[in-house]
Design a protein around this motif. Structure first.
Motif, PDB file in Angstrom:
ATOM      1  N   TRP A   5       0.868  -1.189   0.000  1.00 30.74           N
ATOM      2  CA  TRP A   5       0.000   0.000   0.000  1.00 30.74           C
ATOM      3  C   TRP A   5       0.899   1.231   0.000  1.00 30.74           C
ATOM      4  CZ3 TRP A   5      -5.185   0.247  -0.654  1.00 30.74           C
ATOM      5  CH2 TRP A   5      -5.945  -0.904  -0.409  1.00 30.74           C
ATOM      6  N   PHE A   6       0.544   2.173  -0.841  1.00 30.28           N
ATOM      7  CA  PHE A   6       1.228   3.448  -0.925  1.00 30.28           C
ATOM      8  C   PHE A   6       0.186   4.549  -0.851  1.00 30.28           C
ATOM      9  CE2 PHE A   6       5.573   2.238  -2.278  1.00 30.28           C
ATOM     10  CZ  PHE A   6       5.365   0.884  -2.503  1.00 30.28           C
ATOM     11  N   ARG A   7       0.618   5.767  -0.599  1.00 28.02           N
ATOM     12  CA  ARG A   7      -0.319   6.885  -0.593  1.00 28.02           C
ATOM     13  C   ARG A   7       0.331   8.118  -1.186  1.00 28.02           C
ATOM     14  NH1 ARG A   7      -0.888   7.895   5.976  1.00 28.02           N
ATOM     15  NH2 ARG A   7       1.169   8.856   6.329  1.00 28.02           N
ATOM     16  N   GLN A   8      -0.522   8.982  -1.700  1.00 22.36           N
ATOM     17  CA  GLN A   8      -0.042  10.216  -2.324  1.00 22.36           C
ATOM     18  C   GLN A   8      -0.950  11.362  -1.932  1.00 22.36           C
ATOM     19  OE1 GLN A   8       0.416   9.949  -6.600  1.00 22.36           O
ATOM     20  NE2 GLN A   8       1.864  11.654  -6.616  1.00 22.36           N
ATOM     21  N   ALA A   9      -0.385  12.314  -1.233  1.00 25.14           N
ATOM     22  CA  ALA A   9      -1.114  13.521  -0.858  1.00 25.14           C
ATOM     23  C   ALA A   9      -0.969  14.554  -1.975  1.00 25.14           C
ATOM     24  CB  ALA A   9      -0.565  14.062   0.454  1.00 25.14           C
ATOM     25  N   PRO A  10      -1.882  15.509  -2.048  1.00 25.88           N
ATOM     26  CA  PRO A  10      -1.808  16.532  -3.110  1.00 25.88           C
ATOM     27  C   PRO A  10      -0.466  17.251  -3.130  1.00 25.88           C
ATOM     28  CG  PRO A  10      -3.912  16.639  -1.990  1.00 25.88           C
ATOM     29  CD  PRO A  10      -3.067  15.669  -1.204  1.00 25.88           C
ATOM     30  N   SER A  30      -7.039   4.964  14.514  1.00 26.79           N
ATOM     31  CA  SER A  30      -6.516   6.216  15.084  1.00 26.79           C
ATOM     32  C   SER A  30      -6.000   7.131  13.983  1.00 26.79           C
ATOM     33  CB  SER A  30      -5.397   5.913  16.088  1.00 26.79           C
ATOM     34  OG  SER A  30      -5.855   5.068  17.114  1.00 26.79           O
ATOM     35  N   VAL A  31      -6.798   7.315  12.961  1.00 29.82           N
ATOM     36  CA  VAL A  31      -6.349   8.100  11.817  1.00 29.82           C
ATOM     37  C   VAL A  31      -6.163   9.563  12.198  1.00 29.82           C
ATOM     38  CG1 VAL A  31      -7.325   6.515  10.129  1.00 29.82           C
ATOM     39  CG2 VAL A  31      -8.714   8.427  10.993  1.00 29.82           C
ATOM     40  N   LYS A  32      -5.281  10.206  11.445  1.00 28.44           N
ATOM     41  CA  LYS A  32      -4.940  11.607  11.690  1.00 28.44           C
ATOM     42  C   LYS A  32      -5.171  12.404  10.397  1.00 28.44           C
ATOM     43  CE  LYS A  32      -1.153  10.111  14.721  1.00 28.44           C
ATOM     44  NZ  LYS A  32       0.319  10.177  14.955  1.00 28.44           N
ATOM     45  N   PRO A  33      -5.339  13.704  10.496  1.00 32.79           N
ATOM     46  CA  PRO A  33      -5.505  14.516   9.276  1.00 32.79           C
ATOM     47  C   PRO A  33      -4.363  14.325   8.284  1.00 32.79           C
ATOM     48  CG  PRO A  33      -6.135  15.791  11.189  1.00 32.79           C
ATOM     49  CD  PRO A  33      -5.559  14.508  11.711  1.00 32.79           C
ATOM     50  N   GLU A  34      -3.172  14.080   8.763  1.00 33.06           N
ATOM     51  CA  GLU A  34      -2.033  13.885   7.866  1.00 33.06           C
ATOM     52  C   GLU A  34      -2.074  12.548   7.127  1.00 33.06           C
ATOM     53  OE1 GLU A  34      -1.945  14.777  11.101  1.00 33.06           O
ATOM     54  OE2 GLU A  34      -0.221  13.854  12.145  1.00 33.06           O
ATOM     55  N   ASP A  35      -3.030  11.700   7.449  1.00 34.18           N
ATOM     56  CA  ASP A  35      -3.225  10.459   6.689  1.00 34.18           C
ATOM     57  C   ASP A  35      -4.050  10.700   5.420  1.00 34.18           C
ATOM     58  OD1 ASP A  35      -3.667   8.700   9.794  1.00 34.18           O
ATOM     59  OD2 ASP A  35      -1.857   8.815   8.554  1.00 34.18           O
ATOM     60  N   THR A  36      -4.561  11.894   5.268  1.00 38.81           N
ATOM     61  CA  THR A  36      -5.350  12.233   4.083  1.00 38.81           C
ATOM     62  C   THR A  36      -4.511  12.097   2.822  1.00 38.81           C
ATOM     63  OG1 THR A  36      -6.808  13.746   5.286  1.00 38.81           O
ATOM     64  CG2 THR A  36      -6.595  14.094   2.912  1.00 38.81           C
ATOM     65  N   ALA A  37      -4.996  11.275   1.888  1.00 33.31           N
ATOM     66  CA  ALA A  37      -4.265  11.012   0.649  1.00 33.31           C
ATOM     67  C   ALA A  37      -5.082  10.069  -0.220  1.00 33.31           C
ATOM     68  CB  ALA A  37      -2.901  10.379   0.949  1.00 33.31           C
ATOM     69  N   VAL A  38      -4.618   9.885  -1.439  1.00 31.73           N
ATOM     70  CA  VAL A  38      -5.123   8.797  -2.270  1.00 31.73           C
ATOM     71  C   VAL A  38      -4.271   7.574  -1.960  1.00 31.73           C
ATOM     72  CG1 VAL A  38      -5.526   7.956  -4.600  1.00 31.73           C
ATOM     73  CG2 VAL A  38      -5.896  10.380  -4.065  1.00 31.73           C
ATOM     74  N   TYR A  39      -4.923   6.485  -1.647  1.00 30.56           N
ATOM     75  CA  TYR A  39      -4.228   5.251  -1.287  1.00 30.56           C
ATOM     76  C   TYR A  39      -4.266   4.280  -2.468  1.00 30.56           C
ATOM     77  CZ  TYR A  39      -3.720   6.667   3.542  1.00 30.56           C
ATOM     78  OH  TYR A  39      -3.348   7.331   4.695  1.00 30.56           O
ATOM     79  N   TYR A  40      -3.089   3.740  -2.778  1.00 29.41           N
ATOM     80  CA  TYR A  40      -2.947   2.813  -3.881  1.00 29.41           C
ATOM     81  C   TYR A  40      -2.431   1.460  -3.382  1.00 29.41           C
ATOM     82  CZ  TYR A  40      -2.943   7.077  -6.736  1.00 29.41           C
ATOM     83  OH  TYR A  40      -3.268   8.272  -7.325  1.00 29.41           O
TER      84      TYR A  40
END
Length: 128
Positions: free
Chosen positions: A37-42, A86-96
């Motif tokens: 799993w990877f993620r990409q924030a704007p 326990s998600v945080k605002p900084e977890d906001t992203a598109v997850y791939y």
């Protein structure tokens, strides 16, 4: 080649939980490949989040999610999961999700270049 379809994203409040799923089709031996799993924030690069070996014998996590996220897989369903607690605002992203390009790699890979096939991504938004 394998086709990957993520689901489970959405809007969640900080401190809440979300479970992402990634269903695979097309490649016969799903159980022979590590999944990540990877993620990409704007405006940012795509970064590693978690990965699991082909036999679920080993996992690895980015420091930012250790203790909060859990990766798992069900080879009978050709599906990999990412439980996000326990998600945080900084977890906001598109997850791939992504499938390794090497069969039965003994350790998980954490670089995007190690993965051959990618899903279209699912948006996760954490409100504060």
């Amino acid at each position: 080649q394998v086709q990957l379809v993520e689901s489970g994203g959405g809007l969640v409040q900080a401190g809440g939980s979300l479970r992402l799923s990634c269903a695979a089709s097309g490649r016969t031996f799903f159980s022979s490949y590590a999944m990540g799993w990877f993620r990409q924030a704007p405006g940012k690069e795509r970064v590693f989040v978690a990965a699991i070996t082909w036999n679920a014998g080993s996992t690895d996590y980015a420091d930012s999610v250790k203790g909060r996220f859990t990766i798992s897989r069900d080879n009978t369903k050709k599906t990999v999961y990412l439980q996000m607690n326990s998600v945080k605002p900084e977890d906001t992203a598109v997850y791939y999700c992504a499938a390794d390009q090497v069969t039965r790699r003994p350790v998980v890979a954490v670089t995007t270049s190690s993965y051959a096939d990618w899903g279209q991504g699912t948006q996760v938004t954490v409100s504060s």
